[in-house]
Motif scaffolding. Structure first.
Motif, PDB file in Angstrom:
ATOM      1  N   UNK A  33       6.784  -7.040 -17.692  1.00  0.00           N
ATOM      2  CA  UNK A  33       7.009  -5.719 -17.106  1.00  0.00           C
ATOM      3  C   UNK A  33       5.764  -5.366 -16.297  1.00  0.00           C
ATOM      4  N   UNK A  34       5.978  -4.936 -15.054  1.00  0.00           N
ATOM      5  CA  UNK A  34       4.866  -4.558 -14.188  1.00  0.00           C
ATOM      6  C   UNK A  34       5.078  -3.156 -13.638  1.00  0.00           C
ATOM      7  N   UNK A  35       3.991  -2.533 -13.245  1.00  0.00           N
ATOM      8  CA  UNK A  35       4.026  -1.226 -12.602  1.00  0.00           C
ATOM      9  C   UNK A  35       3.134  -1.281 -11.372  1.00  0.00           C
ATOM     10  N   UNK A  36       3.362  -0.349 -10.447  1.00  0.00           N
ATOM     11  CA  UNK A  36       2.448  -0.201  -9.309  1.00  0.00           C
ATOM     12  C   UNK A  36       1.436   0.870  -9.682  1.00  0.00           C
ATOM     13  N   UNK A  37       0.180   0.590  -9.416  1.00  0.00           N
ATOM     14  CA  UNK A  37      -0.889   1.537  -9.725  1.00  0.00           C
ATOM     15  C   UNK A  37      -1.697   1.833  -8.476  1.00  0.00           C
ATOM     16  N   UNK A  38      -2.398   2.922  -8.536  1.00  0.00           N
ATOM     17  CA  UNK A  38      -3.370   3.267  -7.506  1.00  0.00           C
ATOM     18  C   UNK A  38      -4.714   3.408  -8.196  1.00  0.00           C
ATOM     19  N   UNK A  39      -5.708   2.737  -7.624  1.00  0.00           N
ATOM     20  CA  UNK A  39      -7.071   2.880  -8.136  1.00  0.00           C
ATOM     21  C   UNK A  39      -7.587   4.238  -7.679  1.00  0.00           C
ATOM     22  N   UNK A  54      -4.186  19.206 -11.358  1.00  0.00           N
ATOM     23  CA  UNK A  54      -3.747  19.359  -9.968  1.00  0.00           C
ATOM     24  C   UNK A  54      -4.836  19.997  -9.115  1.00  0.00           C
ATOM     25  N   UNK A  55      -5.660  20.826  -9.707  1.00  0.00           N
ATOM     26  CA  UNK A  55      -6.721  21.489  -8.957  1.00  0.00           C
ATOM     27  C   UNK A  55      -7.925  20.581  -8.748  1.00  0.00           C
ATOM     28  N   UNK A  56      -7.989  19.462  -9.487  1.00  0.00           N
ATOM     29  CA  UNK A  56      -9.140  18.586  -9.417  1.00  0.00           C
ATOM     30  C   UNK A  56      -8.677  17.131  -9.312  1.00  0.00           C
ATOM     31  N   UNK A  57      -7.977  16.803  -8.237  1.00  0.00           N
ATOM     32  CA  UNK A  57      -7.404  15.480  -8.070  1.00  0.00           C
ATOM     33  C   UNK A  57      -8.477  14.468  -7.700  1.00  0.00           C
ATOM     34  N   UNK A  58      -8.508  13.306  -8.401  1.00  0.00           N
ATOM     35  CA  UNK A  58      -9.478  12.271  -8.049  1.00  0.00           C
ATOM     36  C   UNK A  58      -9.182  11.705  -6.663  1.00  0.00           C
ATOM     37  N   UNK A  59     -10.183  11.133  -6.038  1.00  0.00           N
ATOM     38  CA  UNK A  59     -10.028  10.511  -4.743  1.00  0.00           C
ATOM     39  C   UNK A  59      -9.255   9.203  -4.919  1.00  0.00           C
ATOM     40  N   UNK A  60      -8.147   9.035  -4.179  1.00  0.00           N
ATOM     41  CA  UNK A  60      -7.291   7.855  -4.323  1.00  0.00           C
ATOM     42  C   UNK A  60      -7.812   6.701  -3.484  1.00  0.00           C
ATOM     43  N   UNK A  61      -7.663   5.500  -4.034  1.00  0.00           N
ATOM     44  CA  UNK A  61      -8.084   4.285  -3.340  1.00  0.00           C
ATOM     45  C   UNK A  61      -6.927   3.331  -3.163  1.00  0.00           C
ATOM     46  N   UNK A  62      -7.206   2.048  -3.310  1.00  0.00           N
ATOM     47  CA  UNK A  62      -6.236   0.995  -3.023  1.00  0.00           C
ATOM     48  C   UNK A  62      -5.027   1.012  -3.948  1.00  0.00           C
ATOM     49  N   UNK A  63      -3.914   0.492  -3.434  1.00  0.00           N
ATOM     50  CA  UNK A  63      -2.683   0.348  -4.200  1.00  0.00           C
ATOM     51  C   UNK A  63      -2.667  -1.056  -4.795  1.00  0.00           C
ATOM     52  N   UNK A  64      -2.385  -1.147  -6.085  1.00  0.00           N
ATOM     53  CA  UNK A  64      -2.237  -2.419  -6.778  1.00  0.00           C
ATOM     54  C   UNK A  64      -0.762  -2.547  -7.094  1.00  0.00           C
ATOM     55  N   UNK A  65      -0.069  -3.398  -6.354  1.00  0.00           N
ATOM     56  CA  UNK A  65       1.384  -3.421  -6.370  1.00  0.00           C
ATOM     57  C   UNK A  65       1.992  -3.997  -7.642  1.00  0.00           C
ATOM     58  N   UNK A  66       1.389  -5.010  -8.237  1.00  0.00           N
ATOM     59  CA  UNK A  66       1.966  -5.659  -9.418  1.00  0.00           C
ATOM     60  C   UNK A  66       0.914  -5.696 -10.528  1.00  0.00           C
ATOM     61  N   UNK A  67       0.959  -4.702 -11.392  1.00  0.00           N
ATOM     62  CA  UNK A  67       0.038  -4.626 -12.528  1.00  0.00           C
ATOM     63  C   UNK A  67       0.848  -4.876 -13.798  1.00  0.00           C
ATOM     64  N   UNK A  90       0.394   9.183 -10.790  1.00  0.00           N
ATOM     65  CA  UNK A  90       0.208   9.759  -9.464  1.00  0.00           C
ATOM     66  C   UNK A  90       1.511   9.535  -8.708  1.00  0.00           C
ATOM     67  N   UNK A  91       1.904  10.505  -7.898  1.00  0.00           N
ATOM     68  CA  UNK A  91       3.066  10.340  -7.025  1.00  0.00           C
ATOM     69  C   UNK A  91       2.517   9.977  -5.649  1.00  0.00           C
ATOM     70  N   UNK A  92       2.832   8.777  -5.191  1.00  0.00           N
ATOM     71  CA  UNK A  92       2.267   8.274  -3.945  1.00  0.00           C
ATOM     72  C   UNK A  92       3.061   8.756  -2.738  1.00  0.00           C
ATOM     73  N   UNK A  93       4.365   8.673  -2.782  1.00  0.00           N
ATOM     74  CA  UNK A  93       5.268   9.092  -1.709  1.00  0.00           C
ATOM     75  C   UNK A  93       5.102   8.301  -0.416  1.00  0.00           C
ATOM     76  N   UNK A  94       4.327   7.211  -0.460  1.00  0.00           N
ATOM     77  CA  UNK A  94       4.210   6.349   0.716  1.00  0.00           C
ATOM     78  C   UNK A  94       4.235   4.906   0.253  1.00  0.00           C
ATOM     79  N   UNK A  95       4.779   4.053   1.064  1.00  0.00           N
ATOM     80  CA  UNK A  95       4.772   2.619   0.791  1.00  0.00           C
ATOM     81  C   UNK A  95       3.476   2.045   1.338  1.00  0.00           C
ATOM     82  N   UNK A  96       2.863   1.089   0.616  1.00  0.00           N
ATOM     83  CA  UNK A  96       1.648   0.477   1.133  1.00  0.00           C
ATOM     84  C   UNK A  96       1.924  -0.283   2.425  1.00  0.00           C
ATOM     85  N   UNK A  97       0.935  -0.268   3.333  1.00  0.00           N
ATOM     86  CA  UNK A  97       1.054  -0.873   4.637  1.00  0.00           C
ATOM     87  C   UNK A  97       1.300  -2.298   4.590  1.00  0.00           C
TER      88      UNK A  97
END
Length: 97
Positions: A33-39, A54-67, A90-97
């Motif tokens: 079983x895998x999930x997509x994560x964002x660092x 929600x008031x203190x959201x961490x800065x989002x980095x790279x998408x890790x597609x298969x964790x 996290x709700x990404x709402x975008x597909x990685x490039x």
């Protein structure tokens, strides 16, 4: 019960730096079983489960597609690692490039 273990994510010292992307459901890949994560890069002294996150959201980095996730009873058999069962999201709402 499945867990996220740091040895399954190259370049990540602690699973505290990962958020599961709730926009993509878990998938079965090569029998695991895998999930997509964002660092993320939390602010100093940030705690993932705080009520006002929600008031203190961490800065989002790279998408890790298969964790991969590991069965809870099988973790900690591959060297030093960090592990987490309850995973911040996290709700990404975008597909990685």
């Amino acid at each position: 019960v499945l867990a996220l273990e740091s040895v399954d994510v190259p370049g990540v010292e602690t699973v505290d730096a990962l958020r599961v992307d709730v926009d993509r459901p878990p998938r079965l890949v090569d029998g695991r079983v895998t999930v997509r994560c964002r660092r993320v890069y939390p602010h100093d002294h940030e705690w993932s489960y705080r009520a006002d996150r929600a008031e203190s959201t961490p800065v989002a980095g790279e998408v890790l597609d298969v964790v991969p996730l590991v069965e809870y009873h099988a973790w900690a058999n591959r060297g030093p690692s960090t592990m987490r069962v309850w995973l911040p999201t996290v709700a990404d709402h975008t597909e990685p490039g």
